[in-house]
Each structure stands twice: as structure tokens, then as C-alpha cells.
Write a protein that holds these residues in place. Sequence first.
Motif, PDB file in Angstrom:
ATOM      1  N   ASP A  88     -36.280  43.078 -45.752  1.00  0.00           N
ATOM      2  CA  ASP A  88     -34.862  43.378 -45.958  1.00  0.00           C
ATOM      3  C   ASP A  88     -34.110  42.224 -46.610  1.00  0.00           C
ATOM      4  O   ASP A  88     -32.871  42.250 -46.664  1.00  0.00           O
ATOM      5  N   TYR A 142     -38.405  44.491 -50.285  1.00  0.00           N
ATOM      6  CA  TYR A 142     -38.997  45.784 -49.932  1.00  0.00           C
ATOM      7  C   TYR A 142     -39.396  46.557 -51.190  1.00  0.00           C
ATOM      8  O   TYR A 142     -40.506  47.089 -51.278  1.00  0.00           O
ATOM      9  N   SER A 180     -34.984  42.988 -54.420  1.00  0.00           N
ATOM     10  CA  SER A 180     -35.250  43.448 -53.064  1.00  0.00           C
ATOM     11  C   SER A 180     -36.728  43.246 -52.745  1.00  0.00           C
ATOM     12  O   SER A 180     -37.607  43.738 -53.464  1.00  0.00           O
TER      13      SER A 180
END
Length: 483
Positions: free
Chosen positions: A262, A271, A269
Motif C-alpha cells: 500500500d 501493489y 503504486s
Amino acid sequence: MFSTNPFDDDKLREECGVFGVWNADVAASFVALGLHALQHRGQEAAGITSLDGAGFHSHRAQGHVAGNFDRDDIIRSLPGRTALGHVRYSTTGSSAMRNVQPLFAELADGGFAVAHNGNISNAMKLRRTLNRRGSIFQSTSDTEVIIHLVATSHQTQMLDRIVDALGQVEGAYSLLMLTEQGLIACRDPLGIRPLVMGRIGDTIIFASETVALDVIGARYEREVGPGEMILVNADGVRSFRPFAAAAPRPCIFEHVYFSRPDSVVDGISVYESRKNIGAVLAEESGIDADIIVPVPDSGVPAAIGYAQASGIPFELGIIRSHYVGRTFIQPSQEVRHLGVKLKHNANSALIKGKRIVLIDDSIVRGTTSVKIVQMMRDAGAREVHMRIASPPTRHSCFYGVDTPERAKLLAAQMDVEAMAKYINADSLAFISIEGLYRALGDQRSAEAPQRCDACFTGDYPTRLTDMTEKKTEEAGLLLKAVV
């Protein structure tokens, strides 16, 4: 290392996490929360140093942040509107209390506290020089070298002394320093280790990862730039660029494993980047199978990306218990094996009779892969294929990651086919270095890589003075012994 993962002995360990706050009521409480969010970066020890009108206050402890900094009496012992903190996994120096950061010293012009994420690759050479000049070291940490270099600098202003000190340093560092002149953040010229800045109103925050800003409700402002130094005090926020400009080389492994999913690293990002890595891995080394199974927890995003790209169902074929602490070390191998099953267990009803693809982030020594493949076979898997969301780890890291000696890295000793036989997998494949860059939106240039990928390629972006001198000394001793 205090861990609930029985396979952690076969992971590359990130070195540390840092967190600092300027101008907040009970700044230490913010730091404690931030360190909670950075706990994955270091689990051996934690510390906080604060500053108020009466001076500096410190509390350091071995173990996790929880249990050491969630008590009101501890936070009350750290008064002031400015504080910095550190979570540690030892890469240089032992895990003894004297090495727990932030390190603090009383210099000629006042107190100086420092929290360091990274590794100084010429620390031993600098340390020998400083010892000869009369410096007396209190720790075995490379971070203390920075304190002595600042203390012995002939510059008169604190910022100039810090610049003078860091100009003698090689390697990787993201530093937070607390002085009576203010809170100082600094990142090495190549930006190998991460550092970001955030804000809550007039409160300024620095952290190793954006997730630590999220947990205290801070707004992410920007990264601290490679080679940038930022001073925060009553005069405001001032930025300096005291070092020669260089092409940045941020650590690529932050996207593979180190950072929390996260977080946002390098504007990306984590993720999403891990899902992209899984998708590229599927394109490069797809295979006919029934289910995709992640190795929990770090393999999950890449496994999702692999499943989406391949069209093969994603399933939780290994279940991890998050409620098991450290198990007692038992003398019996059989009992130790049962302890592993308390923490990770095959979802046998799902696995039995299936052709499975295991997705993990890396292979270091190979011990994890051996255990997991066998777990799947014991659960009745018909075929076990393994896909790795990073290239083969063939080289040690000297920039703050605890990597085994090269002789203990499986990929440095075997080719991929031999590794597959070693872990007893039906097939094994790694993402290519070009594919890894492509997953991050880059195209790797062999002449000028955009990231530090030395653990895969051996292309180290800085000099490795201590390692070079060590090899020279060892060669000299060997020659002397032969003669």
C-alpha cells in the motif's frame, strides 16, 4: 529477528525504516505510529529521540514497536514537538543495544541524533582512519561513522559539517538528523534508499515509505530527491543540493519485496507494480496449469497479476495463520516441522490432484522453496511449477540489505534447471531483468540502468571500498600462507 514467518530465514531482509516529525504536539506519539507502519522494514529493535526546551530525550529497545512504544509512560518520557525514530534489522553491527538507533552524541555545538537507513560501503576504512585520529566508538554500527565525521569536521556551521562528513561517505543512506538547529533529512546522491516528505498543516513529516504518512493522516508531498538535504526549523522548510548531480539509481527490490504493497515508491503504486510483474512473468513463462497459488504474503500481488494475465484461477492454496507468535525451538526435527505447520498449511482440498503454479517474490538460499514445494506435494498436487517475480539473485547487496554471502545464494551456484531439481519442482522460471523493468514502466539500459539492480546483475552503482580491501587482504594472507 522476531518473526512469525517460518520461512523468513530465506528472505532478503530490508535494513531499517526511519520516521521524523517537526512541529507536532507530543511528536513522539506520531513517530511511534509511523514506526508501527514501518515495522516490516526492521523487527530487531526500535528507538525514538525527541527534543524540547530541556534538551534531547531517548528511549531505545530491542523487539517490536508494539510493547515498547505503546505505553503512555514511555511516550511521556519523550516530550517535545520534534522527534525522530528508527526500526532496525542489523546489516552492519550486531543486534546489541549499543547499536539500536537513533544514535545520539553531544558534539561541541550541541546534541546530535541520527537515524540511518542504508549501508556505508567504506565504513571500515573510515573507522580505521577515525580511530587513528583518536575517535572512540561506542557501537559497531556504520552509522556511528557519520557522527564522528561530523564531530571532527573543520567546518563551522552544522549543515556544512554534515555535508563535509557525507562527502567522505560511499554507499547508500537515507538519513534523519535532529540537532538544535532543526530536523534534517538527507538522501544519498543516487537515491538508492527511499525517503518521502509529508505534511499535516504546519507539521512536517519524513518517512521511509508513504504508508507511514497514511497511518497518521498526513498528506504526501514529494520524495526527498537523490542528493537533496532538507532543513526544517522555525524559519521554514529549506532545500539544498550540496552534492554533485548523478543519475538516480533507486533500489529495484523495493518494488519486488521490501515496501508494503500500500506504499507508493518512485511515484508508482507498489501493489500495481507487483501485479504488473506477475503479468509480465506470465507472458514470459506461462504454463498450462489448474490454479495459481501465491506464497503468502509477499507473493500475493504478483500471483494476482499472473492469474489475470494467464486466465488461470487464483486460489489460496497455502493458508497462513496471523495469530501464531514465535514457537518454542524444539530439539526434535519432527516437532519443529509441526511448528511450521502451525503458521503455514496447505489447503489440501484445493491442492489435491491439481497442477499448480506457485508464485514467490524471490529465491535466496532455496530453503523456502524446498519446503513449499514439498508441502504442495504432500497435499497431493499432481504437478508443482514455480515462478519467481524477480530475476535470479546471484550477487550480494552492500547497500543496506542483509544478503547471504554469494557462496550461499542458490542462483550463484546453479543454473535454473539445476535449481528446479534442487527444489523438486516440475519447472522453475524467473522474470527476466528486462521484463522486471518493463513491469515498472522502464526499459533497461545496460549502459545506464535507471535503478540499482546489483543483486541480479552485479552492476554496483558505487565503489565497494571495504569489500575490495577485504578481498585484497584475504588474497595477501592466502599468498603468504602458500609461500
